[in-house]
Design a protein around this motif. Structure first.
Motif, mmCIF file in Angstrom:
data_model
loop_
_atom_site.group_PDB
_atom_site.id
_atom_site.type_symbol
_atom_site.label_atom_id
_atom_site.label_comp_id
_atom_site.label_asym_id
_atom_site.label_seq_id
_atom_site.Cartn_x
_atom_site.Cartn_y
_atom_site.Cartn_z
ATOM 1 N N VAL A 182 3.375 1.522 3.074
ATOM 2 C CA VAL A 182 3.287 1.081 4.464
ATOM 3 C C VAL A 182 4.567 1.462 5.192
ATOM 4 C CG1 VAL A 182 4.111 -1.244 3.865
ATOM 5 C CG2 VAL A 182 2.937 -0.868 6.039
ATOM 6 N N PHE A 183 4.395 1.913 6.436
ATOM 7 C CA PHE A 183 5.523 2.161 7.322
ATOM 8 C C PHE A 183 5.203 1.461 8.632
ATOM 9 C CE2 PHE A 183 8.306 5.570 9.580
ATOM 10 C CZ PHE A 183 9.334 4.642 9.696
ATOM 11 N N ALA A 184 5.957 0.426 8.957
ATOM 12 C CA ALA A 184 5.661 -0.407 10.116
ATOM 13 C C ALA A 184 6.849 -0.432 11.071
ATOM 14 C CB ALA A 184 5.308 -1.825 9.679
ATOM 15 N N PHE A 197 3.273 -8.452 3.272
ATOM 16 C CA PHE A 197 4.698 -8.717 3.039
ATOM 17 C C PHE A 197 5.507 -7.421 3.067
ATOM 18 C CE2 PHE A 197 2.914 -12.367 0.334
ATOM 19 C CZ PHE A 197 2.883 -13.214 1.431
ATOM 20 N N ARG A 198 4.931 -6.354 2.527
ATOM 21 C CA ARG A 198 5.640 -5.074 2.537
ATOM 22 C C ARG A 198 5.726 -4.509 3.962
ATOM 23 N NH1 ARG A 198 7.222 -7.128 -1.438
ATOM 24 N NH2 ARG A 198 6.709 -6.460 -3.571
ATOM 25 N N ALA A 199 4.725 -4.799 4.812
ATOM 26 C CA ALA A 199 4.812 -4.383 6.212
ATOM 27 C C ALA A 199 5.961 -5.103 6.910
ATOM 28 C CB ALA A 199 3.487 -4.664 6.928
ATOM 29 N N TRP A 200 6.121 -6.371 6.619
ATOM 30 C CA TRP A 200 7.254 -7.158 7.150
ATOM 31 C C TRP A 200 8.573 -6.513 6.709
ATOM 32 C CZ3 TRP A 200 7.146 -12.324 9.418
ATOM 33 C CH2 TRP A 200 8.401 -12.906 9.581
ATOM 34 N N VAL A 213 3.703 -0.378 -1.760
ATOM 35 C CA VAL A 213 2.926 -1.583 -2.036
ATOM 36 C C VAL A 213 2.657 -1.595 -3.533
ATOM 37 C CG1 VAL A 213 0.835 -2.886 -1.514
ATOM 38 C CG2 VAL A 213 1.895 -1.458 0.262
ATOM 39 N N ASP A 214 3.493 -2.295 -4.274
ATOM 40 C CA ASP A 214 3.516 -2.222 -5.733
ATOM 41 C C ASP A 214 2.740 -3.374 -6.346
ATOM 42 O OD1 ASP A 214 5.371 -3.862 -4.531
ATOM 43 O OD2 ASP A 214 6.842 -3.673 -6.137
#
Length: 717
Positions: A586-588, A696-699, A710-711
């Motif tokens: 993810v890249f946000a 959570f990974r986007a955050w 995203v593991d």
């Protein structure tokens, strides 16, 4: 326990048996007296008695919200949501006094005498659960009967403080009802000269007896005031309750040059500009009973302000009780009626009838005699109540936890259609538990959710509480061996997600998360349209959420987790459903925050999936709510699929388009997901965990400004 309830559809007052509250982060107080606020409560009762048209005329802001819902959700869905709010009875009362029977805070002990405040807390009920900042100790020498006036007294205190009166100043009090005569006494205790103004001769006489230097009706009031103070009133406090503009107009004439007007009562507020302009007078509307009102940290969490924020709700309550203890405020002549709790409908009937003069109307409660909180945290419903229907003998029993707005508008209306028997319902308040259980035909209701988890006849539970409670309750339910349906989000922190994943692996139970959009018939048709695709997908999910108030609980770090955590999970799950592949990267990026605009409410997040597909979520609160809320577009193998607000489907291939339209309501998949749960289908915990981890990974990506993997292997799944 017994509690007074208002039916918002009919305006009827009832005394019902409901489950007793739990302490949690509050006190459980056995009420001895509670004060009926004739003005506030009667206004609500009168509104409830009106037709739907009458309610709409009185609440135009709510009507605008419903009309906006009609545009995006359809008329049936909007109507259903509006009626679900009216179907839930309203608690009455906000000022009571009693004895502590259970405590979840350090400031009080069992057996303490306390005065309680707060709408929704210090209600007319045998037992109430009240946060510590809305409770104060009752001093020796003050009866619990007197202490029941504390919240109303604090309202009068705050009005005086907003008037900024000083020793020796002259103050006019317009309206000599209960708050008015309390205001008169407080002003005299502060060393002020007071003129009381009302149209009722009996109230004028009472105000004189309680210390007013002069009382008068409106006739010749300006001349009478000048005999007391030739320059006019230093301050005017309006404690009347009327739609008329007369009080604010009178205040403009009475107040001196550069004086102050504090509006405490609900009166007409068409301020005559010329009068106030000439005097450059200050007008302030007094908000309730002190600083901290409507502040969740103060009222719910018990986080106090430093002492230089001097007069909070609690400190105003304490100060009022000190005046009562010192006999500078006397209450015995203000108590005109006492009714037993069981006769509460008679009390409201007396007030509405207008046949008797009243001022302070108290409800009286009989102590239970055993010095402890009642064991009745579970209330069994009468078999004939509710809408229970016969179910096939082989289906499971279902217990439900939580009954907030979403549950009542989107989930629970579908319960009667499910092949399940409804066992127990648990909510935070006894009123909510009782009313919802009665409506839908649950076997029992409770304020202790562990009663549901401990019930051996309940193999499956539905959790629809606030976000911060989801993960802990799921863990407890799994440890109890239950099958769980939990509303999104599954967790609000990575640590919670790990905790749930560990519990799932160790349990024989299972978890289904309420990602309803994948269950929509329109979604199923669009997925089938791309069933034989030969390329990865490119997906764009745009969400025009509209403005979300900064004080909404979803923004609370503990309770909500913000819109990225609370809502974005829906759209990530949807893309995972469409692609059939897990998110891998993810890249946000959020906007630069300005004022109350949060980067976690206005962002774009691009996800890569294991099959090579990519998807972008665009989420914003900066648009117009009247515009469509959700649009998802899928591009793949020379074809395009689009869904708008889950009412409009368009599938295009080879220049030809197929369309479907839902005119009256959305098809968001709520009923379909619940049916899948009841049938034992739709359980895919690993996908739900992957979706939650991706949020959570986007955050993290927004914070770090770079792509984040995203593991899902980190969860051991």
């Amino acid at each position: 326990m017994k509690q007074v309830l208002l039916d918002l559809q009919s305006g009827e007052i009832q005394v019902e048996e409901v489950p007793a509250p739990l302490a949690r982060r509050a006190l459980v107080v056995e009420n001895r007296y509670s004060l009926i606020s004739a003005g506030t409560e009667t206004a609500l009762i009168n509104l409830a008695k009106k037709s739907l048209v009458g309610k709409a005329k009185d609440r135009p802001d709510d009507v605008r919200k419903v009309l906006a819902k009609v545009t995006t959700d359809g008329p049936f869905s909007a109507y259903q949501q509006a009626m679900s709010r009216l179907a839930k009875p309203e608690p009455l009362g906000y000022s009571s006094a009693g004895v502590v029977r259970e405590t979840g805070v350090d400031d009080f002990e069992v057996g303490d005498r306390v005065a309680c405040g707060g709408a929704g807390y210090a209600v007319h009920a045998e037992y109430v659960a009240v946060p510590k900042n809305l409770c104060v100790a009752v001093p020796d020498g003050v009866s619990l009967q007197e202490a029941a006036f504390t919240t109303v007294g604090a309202i009068a205190m705050q009005g005086v403080r907003n008037a900024q009166v000083g020793l020796g100043e002259t103050v006019a009090v317009i309206g000599l009802g209960l708050i008015g005569v309390l205001t008169v006494q407080i002003l005299k205790a502060a060393g002020c000269r007071v003129i009381g103004i009302d149209i009722d001769p009996e109230k004028l006489a009472l105000a004189r007896d309680l210390g007013a230097d002069m009382t008068t009706n409106y006739d010749g009031v300006l001349e009478k005031l000048q005999s007391l103070s030739p320059f006019g009133a230093d301050a005017v406090i309006i404690t009347a309750a009327t739609k008329s503009n007369a009080p604010i107009e009178a205040a403009g004439h009475l107040v001196r040059d550069r004086g102050r007007v504090a509006v405490v009562g609900n009166v007409g507020m068409n301020v005559p500009r010329d009068i106030f302009y000439e005097k450059e007078a200050e007008v302030v509307v007094s908000r309730s009973y002190g600083l901290g009102r409507y502040d969740r940290n103060y009222e719910e969490r018990g986080i106090d302000y430093p002492i230089y924020v001097r007069w909070t709700e609690r400190r105003n309550m304490e100060a009022f009780l000190e005046l009562v203890r010192a006999k500078k405020v006397t209450l015995d002549r203000l108590i005109t009626h006492e009714f037993d709790l069981a006769d509460a409908p008679g009390a409201y009937g007396m007030i509405a009838g207008g046949r008797e003069k009243y001022l302070g109307v108290l409800l009286k409660y009989s102590p239970n005699g055993n010095g402890s909180r009642p064991a009745g945290s579970v209330t069994f419903m009468e078999p004939e109540t509710g809408t229970r229907v016969k179910k096939p003998a082989a289906v499971q029993n279902l217990g439900c936890i939580g009954a907030g707005v979403h549950a009542l508008s989107s989930l629970y209306p579908n319960l009667p259609q499910l092949p399940v028997t409804l066992r127990g319902l648990a909510t935070a308040t006894g009123l909510s538990a009782h009313s919802v259980a009665k409506k839908y035909g649950f076997a029992y209701c409770t304020t202790d959710y562990r009663k549901i988890l401990e019930d051996p006849e309940t193999p499956a539970v539905l959790i629809a509480t606030r976000n911060d409670m989801h993960a802990p309750m799921v863990v407890e339910a799994l440890e109890a061996g239950k099958r769980v349906f939990v509303e999104k989000p599954l967790a609000t922190t990575p640590e919670e997600l790990r905790m749930v994943a560990d519990a799932w692996k160790a349990s024989e139970g299972d978890v289904m998360v309420g990602f309803n959009r994948r269950h929509s018939p329109l979604s199923r048709r669009m997925k089938a349209f791309f069933a034989n695709r030969s390329s990865p997908m490119v997906i764009h999910y745009r969400v025009n959420a509209g403005e979300i108030p900064a004080d909404h609980w979803v923004h609370d770090e503990e309770q909500g987790g913000g819109m990225l955590i609370s809502e974005c999970c829906h759209f990530i799950d949807y893309m995972q459903y469409m692609t059939g592949a897990r998110p891998t990267l993810v890249f946000a990026r959020g906007i630069e925050p300005t004022g109350v605009v949060s980067k976690y409410d206005n962002f774009q997040a691009m996800f890569s999936f294991a099959d090579g597909s990519i998807g972008t979520v665009t989420y914003t609160t900066l648009g117009d709510r009247a515009y469509s809320k959700e649009t998802v577009e899928v591009f793949c193998s020379g074809a395009v699929g689009r869904i708008v607000d889950f009412r409009d489907l368009r599938l295009t291939r080879d220049g030809k388009a197929e369309t479907e339209k839902r005119w009256f309501s959305q098809e968001k998949g709520f009923v379909e997901e619940l049916h899948a749960f009841a049938r034992g289908e739709g359980f895919n915990f690993t996908e739900s965990a992957a979706t939650t981890l991706a949020t959570f990974r986007a955050w993290e990506s927004i914070e770090a400004g770079r792509p984040v993997a995203v593991d899902t292997a980190s969860l051991g799944l």
